[in-house]
Design a protein around this motif. Structure first.
Motif, PDB file in Angstrom:
ATOM      1  N   MET A  54      19.358  50.922  66.560  1.00  0.00           N
ATOM      2  CA  MET A  54      20.112  49.962  66.184  1.00  0.00           C
ATOM      3  C   MET A  54      19.275  48.574  65.696  1.00  0.00           C
ATOM      4  SD  MET A  54      23.129  50.914  66.129  1.00  0.00           S
ATOM      5  CE  MET A  54      24.204  49.588  66.205  1.00  0.00           C
ATOM      6  N   SER A  55      17.948  48.456  65.793  1.00  0.00           N
ATOM      7  CA  SER A  55      17.228  47.594  65.609  1.00  0.00           C
ATOM      8  C   SER A  55      17.395  46.098  66.775  1.00  0.00           C
ATOM      9  CB  SER A  55      17.391  46.784  64.353  1.00  0.00           C
ATOM     10  OG  SER A  55      17.134  47.802  63.252  1.00  0.00           O
ATOM     11  N   SER A  56      17.946  46.779  67.891  1.00  0.00           N
ATOM     12  CA  SER A  56      18.162  45.665  69.007  1.00  0.00           C
ATOM     13  C   SER A  56      16.907  45.694  69.911  1.00  0.00           C
ATOM     14  CB  SER A  56      19.446  46.135  69.877  1.00  0.00           C
ATOM     15  OG  SER A  56      18.968  47.631  70.246  1.00  0.00           O
ATOM     16  N   ALA A  57      15.953  46.396  69.724  1.00  0.00           N
ATOM     17  CA  ALA A  57      14.599  46.446  70.513  1.00  0.00           C
ATOM     18  C   ALA A  57      13.587  46.642  69.552  1.00  0.00           C
ATOM     19  CB  ALA A  57      14.678  47.344  71.753  1.00  0.00           C
ATOM     20  N   THR A  58      12.540  46.009  69.898  1.00  0.00           N
ATOM     21  CA  THR A  58      11.326  46.295  69.249  1.00  0.00           C
ATOM     22  C   THR A  58      10.054  46.215  70.304  1.00  0.00           C
ATOM     23  OG1 THR A  58      11.094  43.983  68.634  1.00  0.00           O
ATOM     24  CG2 THR A  58      12.000  45.344  66.938  1.00  0.00           C
ATOM     25  N   TYR A  59       8.925  46.657  69.675  1.00  0.00           N
ATOM     26  CA  TYR A  59       7.570  46.688  70.457  1.00  0.00           C
ATOM     27  C   TYR A  59       6.654  46.319  69.365  1.00  0.00           C
ATOM     28  CZ  TYR A  59       3.227  48.282  72.762  1.00  0.00           C
ATOM     29  OH  TYR A  59       2.192  48.356  73.053  1.00  0.00           O
ATOM     30  N   TYR A  60       5.671  45.550  69.937  1.00  0.00           N
ATOM     31  CA  TYR A  60       4.443  45.290  68.887  1.00  0.00           C
ATOM     32  C   TYR A  60       3.113  45.334  70.191  1.00  0.00           C
ATOM     33  CZ  TYR A  60       7.694  43.420  65.779  1.00  0.00           C
ATOM     34  OH  TYR A  60       8.763  42.992  65.080  1.00  0.00           O
ATOM     35  N   ALA A  75      20.962  52.052  56.277  1.00  0.00           N
ATOM     36  CA  ALA A  75      21.684  52.425  54.949  1.00  0.00           C
ATOM     37  C   ALA A  75      21.070  52.782  53.917  1.00  0.00           C
ATOM     38  CB  ALA A  75      22.879  51.158  54.620  1.00  0.00           C
ATOM     39  N   LYS A  76      19.819  52.217  53.956  1.00  0.00           N
ATOM     40  CA  LYS A  76      18.915  52.600  52.905  1.00  0.00           C
ATOM     41  C   LYS A  76      17.848  53.723  53.481  1.00  0.00           C
ATOM     42  CE  LYS A  76      19.194  48.400  50.235  1.00  0.00           C
ATOM     43  NZ  LYS A  76      18.225  47.104  49.796  1.00  0.00           N
ATOM     44  N   ASN A  77      17.963  54.061  54.475  1.00  0.00           N
ATOM     45  CA  ASN A  77      16.800  54.956  55.307  1.00  0.00           C
ATOM     46  C   ASN A  77      15.594  54.544  54.880  1.00  0.00           C
ATOM     47  OD1 ASN A  77      18.871  56.951  55.856  1.00  0.00           O
ATOM     48  ND2 ASN A  77      19.093  57.710  53.753  1.00  0.00           N
ATOM     49  N   THR A  78      15.423  53.152  55.097  1.00  0.00           N
ATOM     50  CA  THR A  78      14.078  52.516  54.892  1.00  0.00           C
ATOM     51  C   THR A  78      13.780  51.744  56.173  1.00  0.00           C
ATOM     52  OG1 THR A  78      14.476  52.455  52.716  1.00  0.00           O
ATOM     53  CG2 THR A  78      12.802  51.156  53.345  1.00  0.00           C
ATOM     54  N   LEU A  79      12.196  51.903  56.553  1.00  0.00           N
ATOM     55  CA  LEU A  79      11.593  51.140  57.741  1.00  0.00           C
ATOM     56  C   LEU A  79      10.578  50.456  56.856  1.00  0.00           C
ATOM     57  CD1 LEU A  79      11.030  50.981  60.749  1.00  0.00           C
ATOM     58  CD2 LEU A  79       9.117  52.525  60.200  1.00  0.00           C
ATOM     59  N   TYR A  80      10.547  49.067  57.517  1.00  0.00           N
ATOM     60  CA  TYR A  80       9.629  48.126  56.882  1.00  0.00           C
ATOM     61  C   TYR A  80       8.600  47.583  57.977  1.00  0.00           C
ATOM     62  CZ  TYR A  80      13.154  47.693  53.435  1.00  0.00           C
ATOM     63  OH  TYR A  80      14.193  47.995  52.517  1.00  0.00           O
ATOM     64  N   LEU A  81       7.387  47.088  57.375  1.00  0.00           N
ATOM     65  CA  LEU A  81       6.381  46.341  58.259  1.00  0.00           C
ATOM     66  C   LEU A  81       5.889  45.225  57.490  1.00  0.00           C
ATOM     67  CD1 LEU A  81       4.976  46.537  60.960  1.00  0.00           C
ATOM     68  CD2 LEU A  81       3.107  47.544  59.990  1.00  0.00           C
TER      69      LEU A  81
END
Length: 124
Positions: A54-60, A75-81
């Protein structure tokens, strides 16, 4: 099965920016947590950043905090960095990975699917 394809790598000078993309195909109806890993020559593959469905949590990783941003558009089945203020030590092959486990997944061995990687080279 899910196929992952990374793009956006290249050669950049120190201080520059790059944006990596990872597009998923295949069984994309499932909910996947995802992550970006990198592997430099002679080193182990390490987690750079991770994100839940859900993009509600991240880790770095500490080494990239404040410089890299992970995001996704389901919706685009895409992940970014998004990678800013790049340093020579960021030079590596960058891989995206997906897992059917929920939450933000940090352990490498919990990821089920991997892309082929994209080279990022930062010159000094």
């Amino acid at each position: 099965q899910v196929q992952l394809v990374e793009s956006g790598g290249g050669l950049v000078q120190a201080g520059g920016s790059l944006r990596l993309s990872c597009t998923a195909s295949g069984r994309t109806s499932s909910r996947y947590a995802m992550g970006w890993f990198r592997q430099a020559p002679g080193k182990l593959r390490e987690l750079v950043a991770a994100i839940n469905w859900m993009s509600s949590a991240t880790y770095y990783a500490d080494s990239v905090k404040g410089r890299f941003t992970i995001s996704r558009i389901n919706a685009k089945n895409t992940l970014y960095l998004q990678m800013n203020s790049l340093k020579p030590e960021d030079t590596a092959v960058y891989y995206c990975a997906a897992t059917t486990k929920s939450g933000v997944i940090i352990r490498r061995d919990e990821y089920d699917y991997w892309g082929q990687g994209t080279q990022v080279t930062v010159s000094s």
